[in-house]
Design a protein around this motif. Structure first.
Motif: not given
Length: 363
Positions: A229-254
């Motif tokens: 459970r702890k591993l899954t939550v950490f994995f989901m939180a980290l994946t969510n952060l990566l997606v947020t970083l990607l979309l935020s960077w594209l938003e800032v760049q555009s």
């Protein structure tokens, strides 16, 4: 061609590795009684699946990469979509074939006649919230990043031109435009916030969902489930952060490009880096899951928990009206799926699949 390799090679490695890292009491979506988890024929089925996937998918990947060399960007995008569907279709056919083989082998062995069924608890054990708190802090960075992006967009909103690009093609050139409005400027923020709330809710639901405990060595099984459970939550939180970083960077760049009267959007290095990091996180998750599963060895006892195969269709879709849990652990692959018999499942699916697509109808 490099983008094809970045996508298909990790997919292939995950596909080859999956049967060998999931819990031993489940093989290709079929429940295996605990005393027989190290059966040699089951191990042979796993090796056969890996070999079959490699035999069919490697030539497909080589063919797709060879075709991509001769195509323009638009044609390559269509080839990518078609290639992914073709890859997934082949994987599904191979999986269903081995699901049928394992189910037939289990029936032939008549293992149930030798077992002493032990019901550990109903569905099976709920994790107590006291003493095992949910790690809320893991999701704070994504929310803070989105809030910061929102504040920045509010500050530069008056300086944006009256007409702005809202979609870019694979070549980085805009192919859709819209009048400046709160919706057109902030719809990505809304999508990000919705996704983050959704992932947070899913993580919370899976963290406190029922644990599938073993009849043998139940105490260690409980600890394994809590670690997963702890591993899954950490994995989901980290994946969510990566997606947020990607979309935020594209938003800032555009947005910065728009302010500088440059409407292009480059993803040449951004997307491969994101895919590399994402698949790296997935491999780390799978490796850790395998380590947790390998702590259980075959025991002399003939005790086992009840078989739940009747609630699964093809080992993929779970239907159980008596189970109050919304999320259940998958029987093949890593991660979670939904209980399709739960009253709220269709509302969840509509929100999950439909809400992120709403902005497309207004662009």
């Amino acid at each position: 061609m490099m983008l094809f390799l970045f996508i298909f090679i990790p997919l292939l490695l995950i596909d080859l590795y999956t049967p060998h890292i999931i819990r031993k009491t489940t093989v290709f979506g079929v429940s295996i009684p605990e005393p027989f988890i190290d059966d040699q024929q089951l191990a042979s089925f796993k090796r056969g699946y890996t070999f079959t996937i490699a035999r069919y998918q490697i030539p497909l990947i080589i063919l797709l990469c060879a075709l991509a060399v001769w195509l323009n960007d638009v044609e390559e995008a269509f080839l990518m979509i078609g290639g992914v569907f073709c890859y997934l279709f082949i994987s599904m056919i191979v999986y269903l074939n081995y699901h049928h083989k394992v189910a037939a082998y289990k029936k032939e062995q008549q293992w149930e006649q030798e077992l002493k069924i032990v019901r550990v608890s109903a569905f099976e054990t709920k994790f107590e919230k006291k003493g095992r708190p949910f790690p809320h802090i893991l999701f704070i960075p994504s929310f803070l990043l989105t809030i910061g992006l929102t504040i920045w967009l509010i500050s530069i909103y008056p300086t944006l031109p009256a007409v702005i690009p809202t979609h870019w093609g694979i070549n980085g050139q805009p192919d859709a435009w819209s009048d400046k409005s709160l919706f057109s400027v902030f719809f990505l923020i809304g999508t990000l916030l919705f996704t983050q709330v959704l992932v947070y809710g899913m993580s919370y639901g899976t963290y406190y969902s029922s644990a599938q405990l073993k009849a043998q060595d139940t105490a260690r099984s409980y600890e394994r489930e809590h670690e997963m459970r702890k591993l899954t939550v950490f994995f989901m939180a980290l994946t969510n952060l990566l997606v947020t970083l990607l979309l935020s960077w594209l938003e800032v760049q555009s947005t910065l490009n728009i302010l500088n009267h440059d409407h292009t959007l480059s993803i040449t290095f951004t997307l491969p880096a994101f895919l590399l990091l994402t698949f790296g996180v997935i491999f780390w998750y799978m490796k850790r899951a395998k380590q947790l599963n390998e702590q259980f060895k075959e025991e002399k006892s003939l005790e086992s928990v009840p078989d739940d195969d009747k609630h699964w269709k093809w080992g993929l879709f779970y239907f159980n009206r008596n189970n109050p849990d919304f999320f259940v652990e998958k029987k093949f692959g890593v991660g979670w799926t939904v209980n399709f018999a739960h009253p709220g499942v269709w509302i969840f699916l509509i929100l999950t699949l439909g809400v992120p697509l709403i902005p497309l109808f207004f662009i």
